[in-house]
Design an enzyme around this catalytic site. Structure first.
Site, short mmCIF file in Angstrom:
data_model
loop_
_atom_site.label_atom_id
_atom_site.label_comp_id
_atom_site.label_asym_id
_atom_site.label_seq_id
_atom_site.Cartn_x
_atom_site.Cartn_y
_atom_site.Cartn_z
N PHE A 110 -2.43 -6.38 -2.00
CA PHE A 110 -1.04 -6.47 -1.54
C PHE A 110 -0.79 -5.77 -0.21
CE2 PHE A 110 -0.70 -2.24 -3.49
CZ PHE A 110 0.11 -1.58 -2.56
N LYS A 142 -6.97 -16.38 -2.92
CA LYS A 142 -6.06 -15.97 -4.01
C LYS A 142 -5.28 -14.78 -3.48
CE LYS A 142 -5.26 -13.46 -7.21
NZ LYS A 142 -4.03 -12.63 -7.27
N GLU A 189 -0.31 -11.36 -6.06
CA GLU A 189 0.94 -11.90 -6.64
C GLU A 189 2.16 -11.10 -6.19
OE1 GLU A 189 -1.61 -10.46 -8.01
OE2 GLU A 189 -1.22 -9.58 -9.98
N CYS A 209 -6.27 1.49 2.81
CA CYS A 209 -7.53 2.01 2.29
C CYS A 209 -8.16 2.97 3.29
CB CYS A 209 -8.49 0.86 2.00
SG CYS A 209 -8.95 0.00 3.48
N GLU A 211 -7.16 8.08 -5.95
CA GLU A 211 -6.44 7.40 -4.86
C GLU A 211 -4.95 7.41 -5.18
OE1 GLU A 211 -7.35 3.18 -4.32
OE2 GLU A 211 -7.03 3.44 -2.16
P1 NAD Z 1 -5.78 -4.65 -7.07
O1 NAD Z 1 -7.20 -4.36 -7.33
O2 NAD Z 1 -4.78 -4.30 -8.12
O3 NAD Z 1 -5.58 -6.22 -6.80
C1 NAD Z 1 -6.40 -6.91 -5.87
C2 NAD Z 1 -6.50 -8.37 -6.32
O4 NAD Z 1 -7.12 -8.42 -7.62
C3 NAD Z 1 -5.14 -9.04 -6.44
O5 NAD Z 1 -5.23 -10.34 -5.90
C4 NAD Z 1 -4.87 -9.06 -7.95
O6 NAD Z 1 -4.16 -10.18 -8.35
C5 NAD Z 1 -6.27 -9.08 -8.56
N1 NAD Z 1 -6.36 -8.34 -9.84
C6 NAD Z 1 -5.62 -7.25 -10.20
N2 NAD Z 1 -6.02 -6.81 -11.43
C7 NAD Z 1 -7.02 -7.63 -11.83
C8 NAD Z 1 -7.85 -7.69 -13.00
N3 NAD Z 1 -7.72 -6.82 -13.98
N4 NAD Z 1 -8.79 -8.64 -13.07
C9 NAD Z 1 -8.95 -9.53 -12.06
N5 NAD Z 1 -8.19 -9.53 -10.93
C10 NAD Z 1 -7.24 -8.59 -10.82
O7 NAD Z 1 -5.41 -3.97 -5.67
P2 NAD Z 1 -3.99 -3.88 -4.98
O8 NAD Z 1 -3.14 -2.92 -5.76
O9 NAD Z 1 -3.46 -5.23 -4.67
O10 NAD Z 1 -4.40 -3.22 -3.59
C11 NAD Z 1 -4.55 -1.84 -3.39
C12 NAD Z 1 -6.01 -1.44 -3.51
O11 NAD Z 1 -6.79 -2.18 -2.59
C13 NAD Z 1 -6.24 0.03 -3.17
O12 NAD Z 1 -7.16 0.55 -4.08
C14 NAD Z 1 -6.84 -0.03 -1.77
O13 NAD Z 1 -7.64 1.07 -1.41
C15 NAD Z 1 -7.64 -1.28 -1.88
N6 NAD Z 1 -7.95 -1.81 -0.57
C16 NAD Z 1 -9.22 -1.63 -0.12
C17 NAD Z 1 -9.57 -2.09 1.14
C18 NAD Z 1 -10.96 -1.88 1.65
O14 NAD Z 1 -11.25 -2.37 2.72
N7 NAD Z 1 -11.84 -1.17 0.96
C19 NAD Z 1 -8.62 -2.74 1.93
C20 NAD Z 1 -7.33 -2.92 1.43
C21 NAD Z 1 -7.01 -2.44 0.17
#
Ligand code: NAD
Length: 485
Positions: free
Chosen positions: A150, A174, A177, A282, A376
């Site tokens: 997000f 994808k 959401e 991140c 985090e």
């Molecule tokens: P998230 O892991 O909750 O969601 C990421 C994606 O995975 C979304 O599209 C979501 O719909 C899907 N998802 C969520 N739960 C799931 C599950 N149980 N099974 C399968 N798919 C699932 O992450 P977020 O809250 O959207 O984003 C924040 C996180 O992303 C932070 O931890 C941040 O550090 C990380 N991030 C990392 C980088 C990087 O380059 N390392 C860059 C941006 C964000």
């Protein structure tokens, strides 16, 4: 609702998924209901895979110099629509307009890199024996997928989409959401730029679609960006289906501040790093390791933090649940003896009472074993951990399971080098709070911040989105047959 219901984008058309499940899309700025996003099913994903598969032969056989013409036009459209795209990002994600503009500017830079790919993917050729040539070329994989978080509704999709598609693949994305609107707008711009139907597809949903992507036999490679917990699930599940996977996870970035650091510049960098995008990066500074006597710098960091005002130069965090989680971390640390120097809990922004804001927060005397020091937090919070020596500070940084980024603030070049060599992170800054490598350098962390080989952007992405075809060619029968032909 301000906008119509979100729809999938398959084969060049916006279509309603079969599933009746949906979630509201709420603006973190003021709680406005923006739209609703469908939770597609595996059957919807299958339609996107079929469309992408059908588009692949023609797209992959289009010369790369022609393919990138789409991205030259797309870059122009990003620039032309910059204000509108930035407003949409800000609305759905909560970041400030300035931060959203910077996000689109980064998308432009990423697209410029994709436009340069013809210069970078030339293969190799050698006459290996008389009249016999060996040659290698980078060829696309087929249908590939990108699952995004997000916090950067446009930038993270643009980490993967322009490179993967310019290299000849067809993609299914994808979106998160929580922020599904921006990607739909990118799909329109790609269409306007002349991308053929089926080459880029968008399927909205939650974990059901993510799991279906990992399992679908028609998808060759999966890129994921999000939390470490989900990165591990996606990496394991997609590789168990023999797919290529690169899964970027969460982070806990340490800034090491040494007594000889320039106080004003260091304070500005620390404050900007911990509060930019409301700490939801991140690459955000989350823990600052204060080495020796740096109280004069900490005072200045507090002064800088107090200049950051929610609703003005500080955006909202993504949801009420996030705000509560961040404030819980602060309260728990305080109860365990940490000292809250600048407190961002319970802020309200006038006129935006339903917005989910957390003010800038500086907490001193945090101990390395507290949850706020290890986990985090993903909010505008910096935890200051005191250490006596550089080696003690490095031990704290090295003990984190993550390894996205680390920075050091010092005027001593030898000491900076010592820390660069020993910090256990993929991206290191010296006197820079957010050490994001700019194109053409690649982006990617270490340890539990990334699973899989290579990085997600830059030259590294060529290896991920292509495979090598090796051909051995002989047209001179008079050369006879030797041991290798
Ligand atoms: P998230 O892991 O909750 O969601 C990421 C994606 O995975 C979304 O599209 C979501 O719909 C899907 N998802 C969520 N739960 C799931 C599950 N149980 N099974 C399968 N798919 C699932 O992450 P977020 O809250 O959207 O984003 C924040 C996180 O992303 C932070 O931890 C941040 O550090 C990380 N991030 C990392 C980088 C990087 O380059 N390392 C860059 C941006 C964000």
């Amino acid at each position: 609702m301000k906008y119509p219901s979100v729809r999938n984008y398959i084969n060049g058309q916006f279509v309603q998924p079969a599933s009746s499940r949906s979630l509201p899309v709420i603006s973190p700025i003021d709680g406005t209901a923006l739209s609703e996003v469908p939770m597609s099913s595996a059957a919807d994903l299958h339609k996107a895979v079929l469309a992408a598969k059908a588009a692949f032969p023609a797209w992959s056989h289009t010369p790369i110099k022609e393919r990138v013409q789409v991205f030259f036009r797309y870059k122009y459209l990003l620039e032309k629509n910059l204000d509108e795209l930035a407003a949409l990002i800000s609305e759905e994600n909560g970041k400030t307009i300035g931060e959203a503009i910077a996000e689109i500017e980064k998308c432009v830079e990423l697209t410029e890199f994709a436009c340069s790919l013809p210069q970078l993917v030339t293969g190799e050729v050698l006459e290996v024996s008389k009249g016999v040539e060996c040659r290698t070329e980078h060829v696309p994989l087929g249908v590939v997928a990108s699952i995004v978080p997000f916090n950067f509704p446009s930038m993270v999709p643009n980490w993967t989409m322009p490179n993967a598609i310019a290299l000849g693949n067809c993609m299914i994305i994808k979106p998160s959401e929580k922020v599904p609107l921006s990607v739909g707008r990118l799909a329109q711009l790609l269409q306007e730029a002349g991308l053929p139907a089926g080459v880029f597809n968008v399927v909205h949903g939650d974990n059901e679609i993510v799991e279906a992507i990992c399992d679908h036999p028609g998808i060759e490679a999966v890129s994921f960006v999000g939390s470490t917990k989900v990165a591990k699930i996606v990496y394991q599940r997609s590789t168990s289906h023999y797919k290529r996977c690169l899964a970027l996870g969460g982070a806990k970035n340490h800034l090491l501040v040494l007594p000889d650091a320039i106080p004003g510049m260091t304070a500005q960098n620390v404050a900007a790093s911990m509060s930019g995008c409301a700490g939801q990066r991140c690459m955000a500074a989350s823990a600052m390791v204060a080495v020796g006597q740096v109280d004069h710098i900490i005072e200045k960091i507090c002064d800088e933090a107090r200049k950051i005002v929610p609703g003005k130069n500080l955006g909202a965090v993504i949801s009420k649940a996030s705000k509560e989680r961040i404030e819980r971390y602060i309260t728990e640390a305080e109860q365990q003896g940490a000292q809250v120097l600048v407190d961002g809990r319970h802020v309200k922004v006038e006129g935006k009472e339903n917005g989910t804001y957390v003010g800038p927060t500086v907490i001193d005397h945090v101990k390395p074993d507290m949850a706020i020091a290890k986990e985090e937090v993903f909010g505008p919070v910096i935890s200051i951990i005191r250490s006596k020596t550089v080696d003690e500070a490095l031990a704290i940084e090295n003990s984190s399971p993550y390894g996205n980024a680390a920075s050091v603030f010092t005027q001593n070049g030898g000491m900076a080098r010592y820390i660069i060599e020993r910090a256990s992170a993929g991206m290191i800054g010296v006197n820079v709070g957010v050490p994001v490598p700019r194109e053409p350098f690649s982006f990617g962390g270490w340890n539990e911040s990334k699973f899989g080989v290579g990085d997600i952007t830059g030259k590294s992405s060529i290896e991920f989105w292509t495979r090598l075809k090796k051909s051995t060619v002989k047209w001179n029968p008079e050369a006879g047959i030797n041991w290798m032909s």
